[in-house]
Design a protein around this motif. Structure first.
Motif, PDB file in Angstrom:
ATOM      1  N   VAL A 103       0.844  -1.205   0.000  1.00  0.00           N
ATOM      2  CA  VAL A 103       0.000   0.000   0.000  1.00  0.00           C
ATOM      3  C   VAL A 103       0.877   1.253   0.000  1.00  0.00           C
ATOM      4  CG1 VAL A 103      -1.656   1.347   1.358  1.00  0.00           C
ATOM      5  CG2 VAL A 103      -2.022  -1.096   1.006  1.00  0.00           C
ATOM      6  N   GLY A 104       1.916   1.254   0.839  1.00  0.00           N
ATOM      7  CA  GLY A 104       2.828   2.404   0.867  1.00  0.00           C
ATOM      8  C   GLY A 104       3.495   2.624  -0.477  1.00  0.00           C
ATOM      9  N   THR A 105       3.890   1.553  -1.121  1.00  0.00           N
ATOM     10  CA  THR A 105       4.513   1.655  -2.451  1.00  0.00           C
ATOM     11  C   THR A 105       3.522   2.223  -3.454  1.00  0.00           C
ATOM     12  OG1 THR A 105       6.027  -0.179  -2.019  1.00  0.00           O
ATOM     13  CG2 THR A 105       5.572   0.332  -4.328  1.00  0.00           C
ATOM     14  N   LEU A 106       2.316   1.700  -3.474  1.00  0.00           N
ATOM     15  CA  LEU A 106       1.306   2.185  -4.422  1.00  0.00           C
ATOM     16  C   LEU A 106       1.002   3.666  -4.210  1.00  0.00           C
ATOM     17  CD1 LEU A 106      -1.121  -0.866  -4.411  1.00  0.00           C
ATOM     18  CD2 LEU A 106       0.406  -0.148  -6.274  1.00  0.00           C
ATOM     19  N   ILE A 107       0.918   4.080  -2.956  1.00  0.00           N
ATOM     20  CA  ILE A 107       0.634   5.491  -2.655  1.00  0.00           C
ATOM     21  C   ILE A 107       1.797   6.371  -3.101  1.00  0.00           C
ATOM     22  CG2 ILE A 107       0.341   7.155  -0.774  1.00  0.00           C
ATOM     23  CD1 ILE A 107      -1.330   4.936   0.658  1.00  0.00           C
ATOM     24  N   SER A 108       3.022   5.981  -2.758  1.00  0.00           N
ATOM     25  CA  SER A 108       4.160   6.826  -3.133  1.00  0.00           C
ATOM     26  C   SER A 108       4.357   6.841  -4.648  1.00  0.00           C
ATOM     27  CB  SER A 108       5.433   6.364  -2.428  1.00  0.00           C
ATOM     28  OG  SER A 108       5.825   5.084  -2.883  1.00  0.00           O
TER      29      SER A 108
END
Length: 165
Positions: A103-108
């Motif tokens: 999720v953090g990767t997708l958001i960034s």
């Protein structure tokens, strides 16, 4: 440089800096290297950290500098690069298997207009790197004369021993 960082200290205990400072010399409780690569600005920060007894500060600094000089002079071997390529990409893949990290990767990535296709292309590029390419980038971007050594801790309680003449 991402793969070089992984081999220097980003791969933790099987990387050059931790192997030298912790495993071989026994002068650090832990050591690692890291990079902060900016997605929008044209700069990257390379850093090394070590946890140590203050009495070992001089020895650690000398051993660190020796290891960096060795990397610059001799480079990484074909075997090191081959193992690191696979390990680096595997680590990224395992990270994406963690929901929070994904999720953090997708958001960034969304913030900078990237999809996971960008990650796929990066990993393909990493897997195709040669030892010559990795060693060339290290020589281009790692300059020991620009290294800043910062020490934090209570060195007054545990001063380094005075060298004997």
């Amino acid at each position: 440089m991402l793969l070089a960082n992984f081999m220097m200290g980003g791969g933790f205990l099987n990387s050059r800096i931790p192997m030298r400072l912790r495993q071989k010399e026994g002068i650090s409780y832990g050591a690692s290297t890291g990079m902060q690569v900016q997605t929008q600005d044209q700069y990257t920060t390379f850093m090394t950290g070590a946890i140590l007894n203050p009495m070992n500060a001089e020895r650690l600094t000398a051993a660190y500098r020796e290891e960096i000089d060795k990397i610059l002079k001799e480079g990484f071997t074909a075997e090191e690069v081959a193992a690191a390529r696979e390990g680096y990409v595997q680590g990224r893949s395992q990270g994406r298997a963690n929901d929070d990290e994904l999720v953090g990767t997708l958001i960034s990535r969304r913030f900078v207009g990237r999809t996971l296709a960008w990650d796929e292309a990066l990993e393909k590029a990493i897997l195709s790197l040669t030892p010559e390419q990795v060693n060339a980038v290290v020589k281009k971007y790692i300059d020991p004369s620009k290294t800043v050594i910062v020490r934090a801790g209570d060195f007054a309680k545990n001063p380094a021993p005075k060298p004997t003449p």
